[in-house]
Design an enzyme around this catalytic site. Structure first.
Site, short mmCIF file in Angstrom:
data_model
loop_
_atom_site.label_atom_id
_atom_site.label_comp_id
_atom_site.label_asym_id
_atom_site.label_seq_id
_atom_site.Cartn_x
_atom_site.Cartn_y
_atom_site.Cartn_z
N ALA A 173 10.92 -1.91 -7.20
CA ALA A 173 11.55 -1.66 -5.94
C ALA A 173 10.84 -1.02 -5.10
CB ALA A 173 13.12 -1.04 -5.91
N GLU B 151 7.45 1.91 1.06
CA GLU B 151 6.37 2.39 1.85
C GLU B 151 5.84 3.73 1.11
OE1 GLU B 151 3.11 3.35 4.16
OE2 GLU B 151 4.10 1.61 3.98
N HIS C 150 5.80 4.30 -2.43
CA HIS C 150 5.01 3.54 -3.27
C HIS C 150 3.49 3.09 -2.53
CE1 HIS C 150 9.03 3.08 -5.06
NE2 HIS C 150 8.44 3.61 -6.07
#
Length: 355
Positions: free
Chosen positions: A29, A32, A34
């Site tokens: 999921a 930004e 990550h």
């Protein structure tokens, strides 16, 4: 850049390595936060190195009644975002690949630090998190692993595990990414309705209120130290038309050196107000802790600290934190927070296989 998707450790180990390998552990999921972690990993690995993003929803760290079944699985979108952000490989193992033969009999224990705050609210969570992080470190064999500061207690425990158990890997911390309104990015934000999201903003507002109170207290103490006597100080400040500041400075001068209780009170005021909203914010904990062991700091504390909050809005549980500095010569650094001169958006959300 073409991003390779691998599902087994054997395939990952078969890849030739010519430089540093940097790993970003996630539960998928991706957003930004990550992406910023992955971009930072790309910088660390360099053009000759390799960035591996793991996508694995770890069942060990979900307690009874938590959201394992509804946790979003979006592998195709995750691969696309990881590739755009600079990942060479997405390693998406099955549960059987990570835990052959079922749940492991031998696990990493988080110890006393893992029983506080998040550990107290979610018993066994950190044992499950450390176990999967240890396994993924062995499976991916990185030179560096990146974790976000949003999950500050997780980051501290991973660092402690790596140090105590002699893992040969560098742990890199990356600051939290926030929306323009201050809400920390999280994969769970997608569960919030518009009304719930408005209530959830109280988490970050409470942290900023605590930070701003600390800045004000530190500034008053600095000004108080500039004038030798309480009376002279009050007169000097009053002459500048700052009678309120003079009174505050005199009070601060007579108070204990620490301001921890004032910081807690400022944050709690915001959370108490949010508890009366519709829908209400249901506070789990507000803590002001020493980052070395996550114990509450005393009012005479000086040095680095973390103010952390966890709460539930509707059916969604959210966490957030800010680093603070007590007893600094100047005011705490507020760059990257709403209301400061810095930009809102820092670097990545904590992801270490658990966000």
């Amino acid at each position: 850049m073409t991003t390779t998707v691998l599902h087994t450790a054997a395939d990952l180990h078969a890849r030739p390595r010519t430089g540093r390998r940097a790993v970003v552990m996630t539960m998928g999921a991706l957003h930004e936060g990550h992406a910023t972690l992955i971009r930072t990993a790309r910088e660390i690995a360099g053009p000759e190195g390799e960035v591996v993003v793991t996508v694995f929803v770890n069942p060990l760290q979900f307690g009874k009644g938590e959201d394992l079944d509804r946790y979003p699985r979006t592998l195709d979108a995750d691969v696309k975002l990881a590739g755009i952000s600079g990942a060479d490989v997405v390693f998406a193992p099955s549960v059987e690949e990570v835990y052959p033969g079922g749940e492991p009999e031998v696990r990493i224990t988080a110890g006393p630090m893992g029983q506080r705050l998040e550990g107290a609210s979610r018993p066994g969570h950190f044992d499950g998190m450390l176990t999967v992080v240890a396994k993924l470190l062995h499976l991916t064999r990185p030179d560096a692993a990146l974790f976000g500061q949003k999950d500050a207690q997780q980051l501290a425990l991973v660092r402690r595990m790596v140090r105590d158990l002699n893992f040969g890997v560098e742990i890199v911390a990356v600051p939290t990414v926030r929306e323009d309104d201050g809400l920390a990015l999280s994969s769970r934000n997608r569960y919030l309705s518009p009304q719930e999201r408005r209530t959830a903003l109280a988490l970050s507002r409470a942290l900023f209120a605590g930070r701003d109170r600390l800045a004000a207290q530190e500034a008053l103490r600095a000004r108080a130290r500039e004038v030798p006597s309480s009376q002279a100080r009050a007169e000097a400040l009053s002459a500048l038309g700052e009678s309120r500041a003079a009174a505050d400075a005199a009070a601060v001068a007579k108070a204990s050196p620490g301001v921890a209780d004032a910081v807690r009170a400022a944050a709690r005021l915001v959370l108490d107000e949010a508890a009366r909203l519709d829908p209400p914010l249901e506070l789990d904990y507000l803590a002001l802790v020493d980052p070395a062991d996550f114990t509450e700091i005393d009012d005479d504390y000086t040095g680095e600290a973390i103010i952390a909050v966890a709460a539930r809005v509707g059916t969604t549980r959210l966490i957030d934190n800010l680093p603070l500095t007590f007893g600094a010569p100047g005011t705490p650094d507020s760059a990257g927070q709403p209301g400061s001169l810095g930009a809102h958006r820092g670097a990545g959300e904590a992801s270490g296989a658990v966000s």
